[in-house]
Design a protein around this motif. Structure first.
Motif, PDB file in Angstrom:
ATOM      1  N   HIS A 108      81.892  42.220 100.008  1.00  0.00           N
ATOM      2  CA  HIS A 108      80.330  42.053  99.502  1.00  0.00           C
ATOM      3  C   HIS A 108      79.698  43.116  99.944  1.00  0.00           C
ATOM      4  CE1 HIS A 108      76.301  40.243  99.311  1.00  0.00           C
ATOM      5  NE2 HIS A 108      76.714  39.866  97.903  1.00  0.00           N
ATOM      6  N   THR A 109      78.714  43.053 100.727  1.00  0.00           N
ATOM      7  CA  THR A 109      77.639  43.889 101.272  1.00  0.00           C
ATOM      8  C   THR A 109      78.588  45.267 101.776  1.00  0.00           C
ATOM      9  OG1 THR A 109      75.971  42.647 101.611  1.00  0.00           O
ATOM     10  CG2 THR A 109      75.518  44.717 102.558  1.00  0.00           C
ATOM     11  N   GLY A 110      78.197  46.437 101.421  1.00  0.00           N
ATOM     12  CA  GLY A 110      79.156  47.466 102.122  1.00  0.00           C
ATOM     13  C   GLY A 110      80.067  48.010 100.744  1.00  0.00           C
ATOM     14  N   TRP A 111      80.746  47.059  99.950  1.00  0.00           N
ATOM     15  CA  TRP A 111      81.736  47.468  99.188  1.00  0.00           C
ATOM     16  C   TRP A 111      81.287  48.581  97.956  1.00  0.00           C
ATOM     17  CZ3 TRP A 111      86.459  48.042  98.125  1.00  0.00           C
ATOM     18  CH2 TRP A 111      86.738  48.218  96.725  1.00  0.00           C
ATOM     19  N   GLU A 112      79.756  48.085  97.764  1.00  0.00           N
ATOM     20  CA  GLU A 112      79.328  49.030  96.358  1.00  0.00           C
ATOM     21  C   GLU A 112      79.430  50.614  97.133  1.00  0.00           C
ATOM     22  OE1 GLU A 112      75.484  49.841  93.665  1.00  0.00           O
ATOM     23  OE2 GLU A 112      75.728  48.055  94.965  1.00  0.00           O
ATOM     24  N   LYS A 113      78.900  50.635  98.329  1.00  0.00           N
ATOM     25  CA  LYS A 113      78.927  52.063  98.816  1.00  0.00           C
ATOM     26  C   LYS A 113      80.139  52.787  98.850  1.00  0.00           C
ATOM     27  CE  LYS A 113      76.995  54.638 102.923  1.00  0.00           C
ATOM     28  NZ  LYS A 113      76.440  54.425 104.227  1.00  0.00           N
ATOM     29  N   PHE A 114      81.350  51.808  99.246  1.00  0.00           N
ATOM     30  CA  PHE A 114      82.440  52.399  99.369  1.00  0.00           C
ATOM     31  C   PHE A 114      83.080  52.957  98.182  1.00  0.00           C
ATOM     32  CE2 PHE A 114      87.189  51.653  99.330  1.00  0.00           C
ATOM     33  CZ  PHE A 114      87.649  52.372 100.345  1.00  0.00           C
ATOM     34  N   ALA A 115      82.859  51.811  97.188  1.00  0.00           N
ATOM     35  CA  ALA A 115      83.186  52.116  95.448  1.00  0.00           C
ATOM     36  C   ALA A 115      82.765  53.430  95.135  1.00  0.00           C
ATOM     37  CB  ALA A 115      82.772  50.990  94.691  1.00  0.00           C
ATOM     38  N   ARG A 116      81.474  53.490  95.227  1.00  0.00           N
ATOM     39  CA  ARG A 116      80.508  54.691  94.712  1.00  0.00           C
ATOM     40  C   ARG A 116      81.134  56.003  95.255  1.00  0.00           C
ATOM     41  NH1 ARG A 116      76.337  53.776  91.465  1.00  0.00           N
ATOM     42  NH2 ARG A 116      75.332  51.831  91.533  1.00  0.00           N
ATOM     43  N   TYR A 117      81.356  55.926  96.664  1.00  0.00           N
ATOM     44  CA  TYR A 117      81.735  57.012  97.365  1.00  0.00           C
ATOM     45  C   TYR A 117      83.225  57.501  96.782  1.00  0.00           C
ATOM     46  CZ  TYR A 117      83.165  60.507 100.910  1.00  0.00           C
ATOM     47  OH  TYR A 117      83.579  61.716 101.599  1.00  0.00           O
ATOM     48  N   HIS A 118      84.100  56.403  96.389  1.00  0.00           N
ATOM     49  CA  HIS A 118      85.415  56.861  96.239  1.00  0.00           C
ATOM     50  C   HIS A 118      85.447  57.125  94.460  1.00  0.00           C
ATOM     51  CE1 HIS A 118      86.034  55.791 100.368  1.00  0.00           C
ATOM     52  NE2 HIS A 118      86.923  56.751 100.201  1.00  0.00           N
ATOM     53  N   ASP A 119      84.333  56.889  93.760  1.00  0.00           N
ATOM     54  CA  ASP A 119      84.347  57.018  92.352  1.00  0.00           C
ATOM     55  C   ASP A 119      85.499  56.108  91.542  1.00  0.00           C
ATOM     56  OD1 ASP A 119      82.575  59.175  91.861  1.00  0.00           O
ATOM     57  OD2 ASP A 119      84.259  60.452  92.498  1.00  0.00           O
ATOM     58  N   LEU A 120      85.284  54.717  92.318  1.00  0.00           N
ATOM     59  CA  LEU A 120      86.301  53.912  91.702  1.00  0.00           C
ATOM     60  C   LEU A 120      85.776  53.353  90.371  1.00  0.00           C
ATOM     61  CD1 LEU A 120      86.802  51.518  94.898  1.00  0.00           C
ATOM     62  CD2 LEU A 120      88.323  53.673  94.141  1.00  0.00           C
ATOM     63  N   GLU A 121      86.695  52.627  89.404  1.00  0.00           N
ATOM     64  CA  GLU A 121      86.268  52.390  88.343  1.00  0.00           C
ATOM     65  C   GLU A 121      87.572  51.549  87.794  1.00  0.00           C
ATOM     66  OE1 GLU A 121      86.281  55.910  85.631  1.00  0.00           O
ATOM     67  OE2 GLU A 121      88.274  56.534  86.573  1.00  0.00           O
ATOM     68  N   ALA A 122      87.156  50.504  86.772  1.00  0.00           N
ATOM     69  CA  ALA A 122      88.008  49.715  86.236  1.00  0.00           C
ATOM     70  C   ALA A 122      89.399  50.477  85.960  1.00  0.00           C
ATOM     71  CB  ALA A 122      87.757  49.235  85.005  1.00  0.00           C
ATOM     72  N   GLY A 123      90.535  49.881  86.252  1.00  0.00           N
ATOM     73  CA  GLY A 123      91.982  50.300  86.225  1.00  0.00           C
ATOM     74  C   GLY A 123      92.280  50.986  87.475  1.00  0.00           C
ATOM     75  N   CYS A 124      91.604  51.531  88.399  1.00  0.00           N
ATOM     76  CA  CYS A 124      92.010  52.026  89.758  1.00  0.00           C
ATOM     77  C   CYS A 124      92.736  50.927  90.494  1.00  0.00           C
ATOM     78  CB  CYS A 124      90.940  52.460  90.642  1.00  0.00           C
ATOM     79  SG  CYS A 124      89.880  53.829  89.925  1.00  0.00           S
ATOM     80  N   VAL A 125      93.585  51.105  91.250  1.00  0.00           N
ATOM     81  CA  VAL A 125      94.717  50.189  92.098  1.00  0.00           C
ATOM     82  C   VAL A 125      94.315  50.814  93.466  1.00  0.00           C
ATOM     83  CG1 VAL A 125      97.027  49.602  92.452  1.00  0.00           C
ATOM     84  CG2 VAL A 125      96.268  49.987  90.087  1.00  0.00           C
ATOM     85  N   LEU A 126      94.141  49.867  94.337  1.00  0.00           N
ATOM     86  CA  LEU A 126      94.084  50.060  95.617  1.00  0.00           C
ATOM     87  C   LEU A 126      95.080  49.110  96.392  1.00  0.00           C
ATOM     88  CD1 LEU A 126      91.116  49.898  94.167  1.00  0.00           C
ATOM     89  CD2 LEU A 126      90.215  50.234  96.582  1.00  0.00           C
TER      90      LEU A 126
END
Length: 159
Positions: A108-126
């Protein structure tokens, strides 16, 4: 590109000063194989649990974690996880964990910051490696299933 002028998949580094990513330095794409530094990291600290998440829908929204991971931490549920890029020990993103009372857990909180920093988008595999005490190592693969490198990997480390 996002509103900050960063291109997708470009390694910006984690702020540790170790240089640009291979993708930014060379024309050869990153491969999904593990580098020797990743293997060394996992040998130095035992991985307790591994799982894969395929991002679907809005990658900035809360992300559900696998039920088997919830089962693994049941009775010792972390209030937060500290995510870090695999092979980089200096930058951590604290991410709050939500539990819905029905055996489901979410980033939840903090995930958006991580995702934005890493330019995550639909289709990415982590790939997530749980190291205990709330620490998670994360590898990001793009829609072509090639690993994104964000910190100063060198070609010598991949031998």
């Amino acid at each position: 590109m996002d509103g900050r002028g960063r291109g997708r998949g470009r390694g910006r580094g984690c702020g540790c000063g170790r240089g640009r990513s291979r993708a930014a330095r060379s024309s050869s794409p990153a491969t999904p194989s593990s580098s020797s530094s990743d293997l060394q990291e996992e040998e130095e600290r035992e991985v307790l649990f591994k799982f894969v998440v395929v991002l679907r829908g809005d990658p900035l929204g809360i992300q559900r974690l696998p039920d088997k991971f919830f089962d693994f931490v049941a009775g010792n549920e972390p209030a937060a996880l500290h995510l870090r890029e695999a092979g980089c020990d200096c930058c951590r993103w604290p991410v709050d964990v939500l539990f819905d009372g029905r055996g489901k857990m979410y980033l939840h909180t903090g995930w958006e910051k991580f995702a934005r920093y890493h330019d995550l988008e639909a289709g990415c595999v982590l790939t997530f490696s749980y190291l205990g005490e709330g620490d998670m190592s994360v590898k990001v693969f793009d829609e072509t299933r090639c690993r994104r490198h964000y910190h100063g990997d060198t070609d010598e480390e991949d031998d």
